[in-house]
Design a protein around this motif. Structure first.
Motif, PDB file in Angstrom:
ATOM      1  N   ARG A 104      -3.196  -4.901  16.446  1.00 38.10           N
ATOM      2  CA  ARG A 104      -2.631  -4.114  15.352  1.00 38.10           C
ATOM      3  C   ARG A 104      -2.930  -4.800  14.028  1.00 38.10           C
ATOM      4  NH1 ARG A 104       3.129  -3.762  16.553  1.00 38.10           N
ATOM      5  NH2 ARG A 104       2.610  -4.481  18.639  1.00 38.10           N
ATOM      6  N   ASN A 105      -2.793  -6.117  14.067  1.00 40.75           N
ATOM      7  CA  ASN A 105      -3.114  -6.916  12.891  1.00 40.75           C
ATOM      8  C   ASN A 105      -4.559  -6.681  12.454  1.00 40.75           C
ATOM      9  OD1 ASN A 105      -4.203  -9.217  11.460  1.00 40.75           O
ATOM     10  ND2 ASN A 105      -2.214 -10.165  11.775  1.00 40.75           N
ATOM     11  N   GLN A 115      -5.167  -3.368  10.758  1.00 41.90           N
ATOM     12  CA  GLN A 115      -4.686  -3.358   9.381  1.00 41.90           C
ATOM     13  C   GLN A 115      -5.646  -4.113   8.474  1.00 41.90           C
ATOM     14  OE1 GLN A 115      -0.529  -4.285   9.595  1.00 41.90           O
ATOM     15  NE2 GLN A 115      -0.381  -4.360   7.346  1.00 41.90           N
ATOM     16  N   ASN A 174      -8.775  -2.132   7.788  1.00 45.12           N
ATOM     17  CA  ASN A 174      -8.515  -1.094   6.793  1.00 45.12           C
ATOM     18  C   ASN A 174      -8.597  -1.671   5.398  1.00 45.12           C
ATOM     19  OD1 ASN A 174      -8.167   1.062   8.434  1.00 45.12           O
ATOM     20  ND2 ASN A 174      -5.946   0.814   8.624  1.00 45.12           N
ATOM     21  N   GLU A 175      -7.981  -2.824   5.266  1.00 41.96           N
ATOM     22  CA  GLU A 175      -7.980  -3.501   3.970  1.00 41.96           C
ATOM     23  C   GLU A 175      -9.400  -3.853   3.554  1.00 41.96           C
ATOM     24  OE1 GLU A 175      -5.401  -4.069   2.101  1.00 41.96           O
ATOM     25  OE2 GLU A 175      -6.190  -5.483   0.629  1.00 41.96           O
TER      26      GLU A 175
END
Length: 310
Positions: free
Chosen positions: A120-121, A124, A127-128
């Motif tokens: 999950r990390n 994210q 995406n960043e």
DNA sequence: TAAGATAAGAGGGACAT
DNA sequence: ATGTCAGTCTTATCTTA
């Protein structure tokens, strides 16, 4: 990812077993062979160019090859899920014992794909990274490298307790440096909305823990970056590069901000060549202060670089 | 108005305690 | 772990040409 619908090819034969038993999955539009399970049509990313190969007959081979494998996707672009419908490849319902086996498999499959905190990390973070890409004009190979570095950081549990955006920004900074197309800490910090020192801290951590071998930022390359924002003649640039080469040879450049050094060399070069340019413009283009330019400029003068016959 | 000078402060590396 | 030191860079302000 958008999925383009793929024209249904009827009466075509499986490329592997040769039997005329191709079916199309209604949901994913993937074609597969009911006989041997071979999947013919992959998902195609609509936003990118077709990744088709060329056939030997001269025409374009229409074989779908799918998206390229990429480290910048959390699953490297290889997502595959077990179909939630309890049917086999030919559409027949599964036996009850097979059903429970598949259910168990699905559980583990989804766990391995997205349920771990690490994953999950990573999602994210990527995406960043995608967001930063636009702001900093980063080439795709550098993006790949940044994603790779971040994965390694994740493996080593370096991200825990630190902000994801700072870590992915640092990874990107490191990747840029490694590719010898440096962005300054400030560039990255501004794009990521993270404080400069935070990125610097994380970068040092990455550098230490992952034992990254980084080429020293070459101030001569900074000349190009600065002068691209100003209009400077080719001659001045070349002269500035010579000045920097000389200072590097004399080891007077170590420990100095390469951007400041390059800006000072450019200024020096302009003065000598009778080009009028203000320190302020130069400072703004190089993202350093006028004072820094002055200090470096003074040091250049004191080093008597001028007396060299170029 | 641009350039130079000066001072105060931040942040980090090296090294010692 | 914490503190000190030398060095760099930035910000701000004042002076000079």
């Amino acid at each position: 990812m958008k999925i383009r619908s793929i024209p249904f090819k009827q009466n075509s034969n499986c490329l592997r077993c040769g039997k005329n038993s191709l079916l199309t999955d209604e949901d994913t539009r993937e074609q597969f062979c009911a006989n041997c399970g071979y999947v013919i049509s992959e998902k195609v990313d609509e936003s990118g160019p077709e990744q088709s190969s060329f056939s030997t007959q001269g025409g374009v081979d229409t074989t779908r090859t799918g998206s390229p494998i990429s480290l910048t996707r959390h699953d490297k672009g290889l997502s595959t899920v077990i179909n939630p419908a309890n049917r086999d490849a030919t559409g027949k319902p599964l036996s009850s014992s097979m059903k429970s086996t598949i259910t168990r498999l699905r559980t583990w499959d989804s766990r391995s794909q997205s349920q771990t905190t690490a994953d999950r990390n990573l999602r994210q973070a990527l995406n960043e990274l995608d967001r930063l890409k636009g702001k900093l004009t980063i080439s795709s190979s550098v993006l790949e490298k940044a994603a790779y570095i971040y994965r390694k950081a994740l493996d080593k549990k370096l991200v825990r307790g630190r902000s994801i955006s700072a870590m992915i920004a640092s990874s990107l900074y490191a990747a840029c440096r490694d590719a010898e197309t440096p962005r300054t800490l400030k560039d990255v910090a501004d794009a990521a909305n993270v404080k400069r020192k935070e990125i610097a801290r994380c970068y040092r951590l990455l550098h230490r823990e992952l034992e990254l071998k980084m080429p020293v930022v070459d101030s001569i390359q900074c000349i190009a970056r600065i002068s691209s924002k100003l209009k400077v003649t080719e001659k001045t640039k070349r002269y500035a590069a010579k000045i920097l080469k000389e200072t590097q040879k004399r080891q007077e450049s170590s420990g100095k901000n390469p951007m400041g050094l390059a800006a000072a060399a450019l200024y020096f070069s302009c003065v000598i060549n009778g080009v009028s340019i203000t320190q302020r413009d130069l400072a703004k283009a190089a993202n350093v202060t006028e004072v820094t330019i002055r200090n470096r400029f003074k040091a250049l003068k004191e080093a008597k670089i001028l007396e060299i016959d170029f």
